[in-house]
Design an enzyme around this catalytic site. Sequence first.
Site, PDB file in Angstrom:
ATOM      1  N   CYS A 286       0.803  -1.230   0.000  1.00 36.91           N
ATOM      2  CA  CYS A 286       0.000   0.000   0.000  1.00 36.91           C
ATOM      3  C   CYS A 286       0.836   1.281   0.000  1.00 36.91           C
ATOM      4  O   CYS A 286       0.590   2.157  -0.829  1.00 36.91           O
ATOM      5  CB  CYS A 286      -0.984   0.035   1.165  1.00 36.91           C
ATOM      6  SG  CYS A 286      -1.279  -1.526   1.946  1.00 36.91           S
ATOM      7  N   ARG A 315       7.298 -10.534   6.043  1.00 38.63           N
ATOM      8  CA  ARG A 315       6.808 -10.263   7.393  1.00 38.63           C
ATOM      9  C   ARG A 315       7.554 -11.175   8.353  1.00 38.63           C
ATOM     10  O   ARG A 315       7.687 -12.369   8.093  1.00 38.63           O
ATOM     11  CB  ARG A 315       5.296 -10.495   7.496  1.00 38.63           C
ATOM     12  CG  ARG A 315       4.535  -9.476   6.653  1.00 38.63           C
ATOM     13  CD  ARG A 315       3.033  -9.587   6.793  1.00 38.63           C
ATOM     14  NE  ARG A 315       2.414  -8.732   5.768  1.00 38.63           N
ATOM     15  CZ  ARG A 315       1.118  -8.712   5.489  1.00 38.63           C
ATOM     16  NH1 ARG A 315       0.285  -9.493   6.172  1.00 38.63           N
ATOM     17  NH2 ARG A 315       0.648  -7.913   4.556  1.00 38.63           N
ATOM     18  N   GLN A 333       1.287 -11.295  -3.022  1.00 37.82           N
ATOM     19  CA  GLN A 333      -0.169 -11.294  -3.081  1.00 37.82           C
ATOM     20  C   GLN A 333      -0.627 -10.891  -4.472  1.00 37.82           C
ATOM     21  O   GLN A 333       0.106 -10.250  -5.207  1.00 37.82           O
ATOM     22  CB  GLN A 333      -0.736 -10.284  -2.086  1.00 37.82           C
ATOM     23  CG  GLN A 333      -0.419 -10.600  -0.645  1.00 37.82           C
ATOM     24  CD  GLN A 333      -0.986  -9.549   0.278  1.00 37.82           C
ATOM     25  OE1 GLN A 333      -0.921  -8.359  -0.008  1.00 37.82           O
ATOM     26  NE2 GLN A 333      -1.546  -9.974   1.395  1.00 37.82           N
ATOM     27  N   ASP A 335      -2.266  -8.453  -5.154  1.00 33.74           N
ATOM     28  CA  ASP A 335      -2.666  -7.251  -4.441  1.00 33.74           C
ATOM     29  C   ASP A 335      -3.124  -6.147  -5.399  1.00 33.74           C
ATOM     30  O   ASP A 335      -2.666  -6.083  -6.537  1.00 33.74           O
ATOM     31  CB  ASP A 335      -1.432  -6.763  -3.667  1.00 33.74           C
ATOM     32  CG  ASP A 335      -1.777  -5.868  -2.514  1.00 33.74           C
ATOM     33  OD1 ASP A 335      -2.969  -5.703  -2.222  1.00 33.74           O
ATOM     34  OD2 ASP A 335      -0.837  -5.319  -1.908  1.00 33.74           O
ATOM     35  N   HIS A 337      -4.642  -1.783  -5.151  1.00 33.40           N
ATOM     36  CA  HIS A 337      -5.225  -0.639  -4.443  1.00 33.40           C
ATOM     37  C   HIS A 337      -5.976   0.200  -5.447  1.00 33.40           C
ATOM     38  O   HIS A 337      -5.423   0.549  -6.491  1.00 33.40           O
ATOM     39  CB  HIS A 337      -4.127   0.139  -3.731  1.00 33.40           C
ATOM     40  CG  HIS A 337      -3.491  -0.671  -2.645  1.00 33.40           C
ATOM     41  ND1 HIS A 337      -2.352  -1.404  -2.851  1.00 33.40           N
ATOM     42  CD2 HIS A 337      -3.906  -0.922  -1.385  1.00 33.40           C
ATOM     43  CE1 HIS A 337      -2.066  -2.066  -1.742  1.00 33.40           C
ATOM     44  NE2 HIS A 337      -2.989  -1.802  -0.836  1.00 33.40           N
ATOM     45  N   LYS A 416     -14.671  -3.360   6.273  1.00 29.72           N
ATOM     46  CA  LYS A 416     -14.119  -4.309   5.296  1.00 29.72           C
ATOM     47  C   LYS A 416     -15.040  -5.501   5.106  1.00 29.72           C
ATOM     48  O   LYS A 416     -15.927  -5.763   5.923  1.00 29.72           O
ATOM     49  CB  LYS A 416     -12.749  -4.800   5.757  1.00 29.72           C
ATOM     50  CG  LYS A 416     -12.800  -5.499   7.115  1.00 29.72           C
ATOM     51  CD  LYS A 416     -11.461  -6.132   7.449  1.00 29.72           C
ATOM     52  CE  LYS A 416     -11.539  -6.840   8.797  1.00 29.72           C
ATOM     53  NZ  LYS A 416     -10.395  -7.660   9.103  1.00 29.72           N
ATOM     54  N   HIS A 462      -8.295  -1.391  -0.527  1.00 29.52           N
ATOM     55  CA  HIS A 462      -7.290  -2.459  -0.562  1.00 29.52           C
ATOM     56  C   HIS A 462      -8.056  -3.723  -0.925  1.00 29.52           C
ATOM     57  O   HIS A 462      -9.099  -3.994  -0.335  1.00 29.52           O
ATOM     58  CB  HIS A 462      -6.659  -2.718   0.808  1.00 29.52           C
ATOM     59  CG  HIS A 462      -6.096  -1.532   1.505  1.00 29.52           C
ATOM     60  ND1 HIS A 462      -4.748  -1.359   1.689  1.00 29.52           N
ATOM     61  CD2 HIS A 462      -6.687  -0.475   2.101  1.00 29.52           C
ATOM     62  CE1 HIS A 462      -4.538  -0.253   2.370  1.00 29.52           C
ATOM     63  NE2 HIS A 462      -5.697   0.307   2.635  1.00 29.52           N
TER      64      HIS A 462
HETATM   65 ZN   LIG Z   1      -3.113  -2.556   1.019  1.00 26.67          ZN
END
Ligand SMILES: [Zn+2]
Length: 590
Positions: A286, A315, A333, A335, A337, A416, A462
């Site tokens: 992000c 992580r 991911q 992922d 945004h 979410k 997200h």
């Molecule tokens: Zn994010």
Amino acid sequence: MEDHEKGRDAFADEESYRLHSLRHSTAHVMAEAIARVFPGAKFGIGPAIEDGFYYDVDVSRPIHEADLEAIEAEMKAIVKRNSPFQRAELDRDAAMATFADQPYKQELIASLEGTLTTYEQGGFTDLCRGPHVPRTGNCKHFKLMRVSGAYWRGDATRPQLQRVYGTVWPTREALDQHLFRLEEAKKRDHRKLGRELGLFMMHEYAPGATFWLPKGEVLYHALAESMRTELLREGYVAVRTPMLFDTALWHTSGHWAHYRDNMFKIDKHEEGDEHVRTYALKPMNCPSHMLVFGSAKRSYRELPMRVHDQGVLHRDEVRGALGGLTRVRQFSQDDAHLFVMESQIEDEVRAIISLINRIYGAFDLGYKAKLSTRPAEKLGDDTLWDAAEGALRGALDANGLAYTVNEGDGAFYGPKIDFDVVDALGRAWQCATIQLDYQLPRRFELSYVGADNGAHVPVVIHRAIFGSFERFIGILIEHYAGNFPFWLAPEQVRVLTVSEKAESWGREVLGALRAAGIRAELDAGADKIGAKIRAAHHERPFYMLILGEKEQENGTVSVRGRGENNTVGTFTLAEFVARCQAESRPPFGG
Ligand SMILES: [Zn+2]
Ligand SMILES: [Zn+2]
């Protein structure tokens, strides 16, 4: 005994209330049986848990597998006796007297207020607040599973008790089904299959990071590419962003304050710098996407701007928590945004949900949606939250989705929706997430020029569908039990020759398949065809082609699927190649 009162109201529905009563009652039955097998046993607590129950007990010696059989035999007798569970009320002194030889119960009694209750069956009394089934005969369909150690009250300075686990179900069928699912889950364990099928490995030199072996890399690549293609088609743009960032970024994003302990940090001294600078590997994409959006003057005409990134993330998970693909330190991911105007939230979320529908459908994965709403500690006023939650509900309803609501479970920066996929064994895994964020764009001072020529702050969504590729592949390995559909199968076709005489035809077929982009292997070894077929069974190619002299003469291939005697038919080479090409098209992004 259980440590918290639970009336019928405390359960989501009648079924979970009934299962809880059954499981907890069977814990009492087991306790009575343990007291018979181990006279003088001291009892801790015995709650109902998911799929079963346990009881913590203190007995003179370790409880072994063979003891479980003896305990089960006693339990069967108690079930057969069919005594009622009888409730009694008593004050603390009477309770202390009743449990005079039970030090752990006494310790519990000392911590309880008001009137206490016991339940008794066939002369065995336990401190307990219920609820219970009427009689021991109701606890018929049980099985004891295993024993492990457990400190009294979870305190390592207190005695270690033995925790005996069992499972119990309302019917014989339900019990059998549960045991079957456990057996299946063991056989399908992705760590085991990953090794057997040569998909991935781990090494102590890189704890928590995956080595994708050639066959696993096929899976990874197919998922990553199909997702990327699908997203580009949906109007996303793809970016690739740095892995290592100066901590200044993490101060801006807020991760340094809240997430520092989970980040890998690197100190670096640059020539000419007075101080050592600290960098950190990104745990999420992000913040870098905020930098991308903020790098140019943005107009409302560019929104929604949907930024996709499959970048590598790190992580710092505790070493002891690492295991297989489910918990890793390095992952990627699918992922993205989405930078949107408030008026665009509902449409965008609706589009994401319909994408999730399509993609999970392609894997025959069911799913359950959960909406999490504003927590007590939140940023922004209630009007903003009303609008945000309303948009999420609207999108869920528009897709006709049933969902549960977790009141107060949203992030402090926005509500979410989480999605749990349900695999072939009925197990739920949290994968997709859609989170609204009003906070991060403000921290990065992002803005766009609106139709009114004024500056506005975008809202960020997200979202991920697979979640991490690592974890999703782990789920797929178990979901399919290693029998991947054609488009994903690391080995799509294995060509097997019956004898040397068919070898030249085998090589020609292999060449034609590979030239058509099909993942094929040839087994032209000297083994008998039966042995070749058995070997192929273990490695799960989608099709096996059996080539003998007849096929060579006719220019055909005899095709078998997975499983025993699964004959698909005889085809000309051209027909079979066309069939494979049609089947390798991914169900999305193809
Ligand atoms: Zn994010
Ligand atoms: Zn009880």
